[in-house]
Design an enzyme around this catalytic site. Structure first.
Site, PDB file in Angstrom:
ATOM      1  N   LYS A  89       0.856  -1.189   0.000  1.00  0.00           N
ATOM      2  CA  LYS A  89       0.000   0.000   0.000  1.00  0.00           C
ATOM      3  C   LYS A  89       0.886   1.230   0.000  1.00  0.00           C
ATOM      4  CE  LYS A  89      -3.914   2.133   0.201  1.00  0.00           C
ATOM      5  NZ  LYS A  89      -3.427   2.857  -1.016  1.00  0.00           N
ATOM      6  N   LYS A 125       5.399   1.719  -3.045  1.00  0.00           N
ATOM      7  CA  LYS A 125       5.368   3.088  -3.591  1.00  0.00           C
ATOM      8  C   LYS A 125       5.662   2.999  -5.074  1.00  0.00           C
ATOM      9  CE  LYS A 125       4.772   7.324  -2.178  1.00  0.00           C
ATOM     10  NZ  LYS A 125       4.038   7.836  -0.991  1.00  0.00           N
ATOM     11  N   GLY A 164      -2.642   8.284  -4.331  1.00  0.00           N
ATOM     12  CA  GLY A 164      -1.981   9.491  -4.804  1.00  0.00           C
ATOM     13  C   GLY A 164      -0.749   9.865  -3.999  1.00  0.00           C
ATOM     14  N   ASP A 165       0.001  10.783  -4.532  1.00  0.00           N
ATOM     15  CA  ASP A 165       1.142  11.434  -3.853  1.00  0.00           C
ATOM     16  C   ASP A 165       1.372  12.704  -4.688  1.00  0.00           C
ATOM     17  OD1 ASP A 165       3.348  10.696  -1.652  1.00  0.00           O
ATOM     18  OD2 ASP A 165       4.417  11.647  -3.294  1.00  0.00           O
ATOM     19  N   THR A 208      -4.750  13.463   5.092  1.00  0.00           N
ATOM     20  CA  THR A 208      -3.342  13.628   5.486  1.00  0.00           C
ATOM     21  C   THR A 208      -3.161  14.930   6.264  1.00  0.00           C
ATOM     22  OG1 THR A 208      -2.767  12.450   3.465  1.00  0.00           O
ATOM     23  CG2 THR A 208      -0.963  13.487   4.664  1.00  0.00           C
ATOM     24  N   ASN A 239      -2.315  19.104  -1.869  1.00  0.00           N
ATOM     25  CA  ASN A 239      -3.347  18.408  -1.100  1.00  0.00           C
ATOM     26  C   ASN A 239      -3.081  18.426   0.406  1.00  0.00           C
ATOM     27  OD1 ASN A 239      -3.986  15.401   0.102  1.00  0.00           O
ATOM     28  ND2 ASN A 239      -5.698  16.298  -1.009  1.00  0.00           N
TER      29      ASN A 239
END
Ligand code: NDP
Ligand code: 2IT
Length: 444
Positions: A89, A125, A164-165, A208, A239
């Site tokens: 994950k 990742k 996402g990142d 986050t 974000n």
């Protein structure tokens, strides 16, 4: 030579030219000595050597056609680092700086972060050196479809669940999901951060940033303080930064500065978040446009100066190594009391040392920004249970997870004789669970 030193030296030799991966591994391994001394069976089982070696690395070509008809080639990555406690994950990052070293550092951090959430998720990742900035929606779609046309065969709702990142938000997740569904003919929770119309979870977008502020709030509470009237600096305006700002403001803090990769805005009256959202979320514009709407604000070209603004709390929420020793010293000199990392590895090893030597309450990324991935795991639970929780339910669970993380890392630091050292606490508490699972699985 001590076990951890031997593993670190070996890692550097076997993975040359990966400075970010070395940095993350150094931060983690140097804190694990007390554990491996207590558990000699770990060395006998080659546990640390296995922990720092990804289970699988996938690298692939991503060809796509731009609006002028030109063929472009990008590199695609997915590092499936550790599946001891659950399916891999972790997010996907689309940024021109992406390379294997960066994806590996993020993957290694993710293993311990995911463990700290208390939820059953392993670490992974991925990403690409594709730059979504300045691209049309059609170009981003073409890229995402090509990326997923290779990635789909390696992922799955119970195997590996990306999210996402940097550079990957709702738009990109939508295109990636659409292509996965088309190829695999299944509508499952294979990505998180999905839109609410197709299986996403409420609060994931905010998670986050909100989670970051919840853990800061708990650290303040433990010291008899609150966010009310605290002066806060937030780097980034993506974000994580936007929703950290939203939650901090709602709890009475005054956020005075934010930045993007071009420069920073200082607004002594407190950042007007609606203006930032309009520029960043709606128009994908540049932060300097803030001064057109808020005349009293000051824009300064370049990012580094943001850390010279006096504040009580600093929340780095942009990218790795954005705070070096000089910036850390400037923050300390100006009275910073709390630093909590919304970004992954935003403080260099030297900066962390400055904070710790000066008794700054330093909450490292793998604890402080775990709210995003924790809410991703809540999205997975809702997907597989075909359920939909309310905003309040998810927010409450997120808050409890962050409060638990704070107390777990605080307790672990105390137990091993490093009270207040949350780098030690987070690494130890995160690692113990992964180690127990890996030991139970035998040599795999
Ligand atoms: P976004 O793409 O939404 O925003 C990134 C922000 O950081 C933008 O303001 C961007 O500026 C700035 N930035 C990116 N790279 C640089 C750079 N090299 N120098 C200066 N500024 C830079 O990403 P997120 O908000 O999602 O991610 C921010 C950080 O938080 C990352 O470190 C990410 O790994 C981490 N994180 C994200 C989670 C999530 O759920 N999204 C969860 C946990 C951690 P510009 O627009 O000019 O590029
Ligand atoms: O760094 C991170 O934890 C993320 N980018 C979020 C990962 C996720 O799977 O939600």
């Amino acid at each position: 030579m001590k076990y951890v030193e031997k593993v670190l030296e070996d890692l550097k030799k076997r993975n040359p030219n990966e400075p970010e991966f070395h940095q993350a591994a150094t931060e983690i391994l140097t804190t694990l000595s007390p554990i491996v001394e207590k558990h000699p069976e770990y060395e006998a089982a080659g546990l640390l050597e296995r922990f720092v070696e990804p289970e699988r690395i996938i690298m692939f070509r991503v060809p796509w056609v731009d609006d002028s008809g030109k063929v472009n080639i990008n590199k695609g990555y997915r590092v499936q680092f550790n599946s001891a406690i659950g399916p891999y994950k972790g997010g996907l990052r689309f940024h021109p700086s992406v390379n294997l070293s960066i994806i590996k550092f993020l993957g290694l951090e993710q293993i311990l972060k995911n463990s700290l959430t208390g939820l059953p998720i392993g670490g992974g990742k991925g990403g690409s050196d594709f730059d979504p900035k300045g691209k049309s929606d059609r170009e981003v779609m073409a890229f995402c479809q090509s990326f997923m046309t290779e990635l789909y065969r390696h992922i799955g709702a119970d195997t590996d669940v990306p999210a996402g990142d940097i550079g990957v938000g709702a738009r990109e997740i939508g295109f990636l999901f659409g292509q996965y569904k088309r190829i695999c003919a299944e509508h499952v929770g294979v990505l998180t951060g999905r839109g609410l119309a197709y299986g996403g979870s409420l609060v994931r977008k905010e998670a986050t940033g909100y989670g970051l502020v919840y853990i800061v709030e708990e650290a303040l509470k433990a010291r008899g303080e609150s966010l009310n009237n605290k002066k806060v600096i937030i780097s980034g305006s993506g974000n994580v930064a936007i929703y950290a700002c939203e939650k901090a403001q709602s709890l009475g803090a005054k956020v005075v500065a934010m930045y993007d990769s071009d420069g920073y805005v200082y607004d002594a009256n407190g950042i007007n978040l609606a203006v930032i959202k309009e520029i960043k979320e709606i128009r994908r514009g540049r932060i300097k446009e803030y001064t057109q709407k808020v005349k009293s604000a000051i824009y300064t070209e370049g990012c580094k100066g943001i850390w010279t603004i006096p504040c009580d709390i600093a929340l780095p929420c942009a990218t790795q190594n954005e705070i070096d020793a000089d910036s850390a010293s400037a923050l300390v000199k100006n009275g910073v009391k709390y630093v909590a990392e919304g970004a992954n590895m935003p403080s260099t090893l030297e900066a962390i040392e400055v904070f710790q030597n000066n008794k700054v309450v330093f909450l490292p990324a793998k604890a402080a920004n775990a709210g995003g991935v924790a809410t991703s795991a809540l999205e997975m639970a809702q997907s597989s249970g075909r359920m939909f929780w309310s905003f309040e339910e998810v927010d409450e669970k997120l808050k409890n997870i962050m409060i638990n993380i704070y107390h777990n890392i605080d307790d672990a630091a105390k137990e091993y004789g490093y009270e207040g050292n949350y780098v030690m606490g987070a690494n130890i508490a995160g690692f113990l669970k992964v180690a127990a699972a890996m030991m139970a699985h035998g040599v795999v």
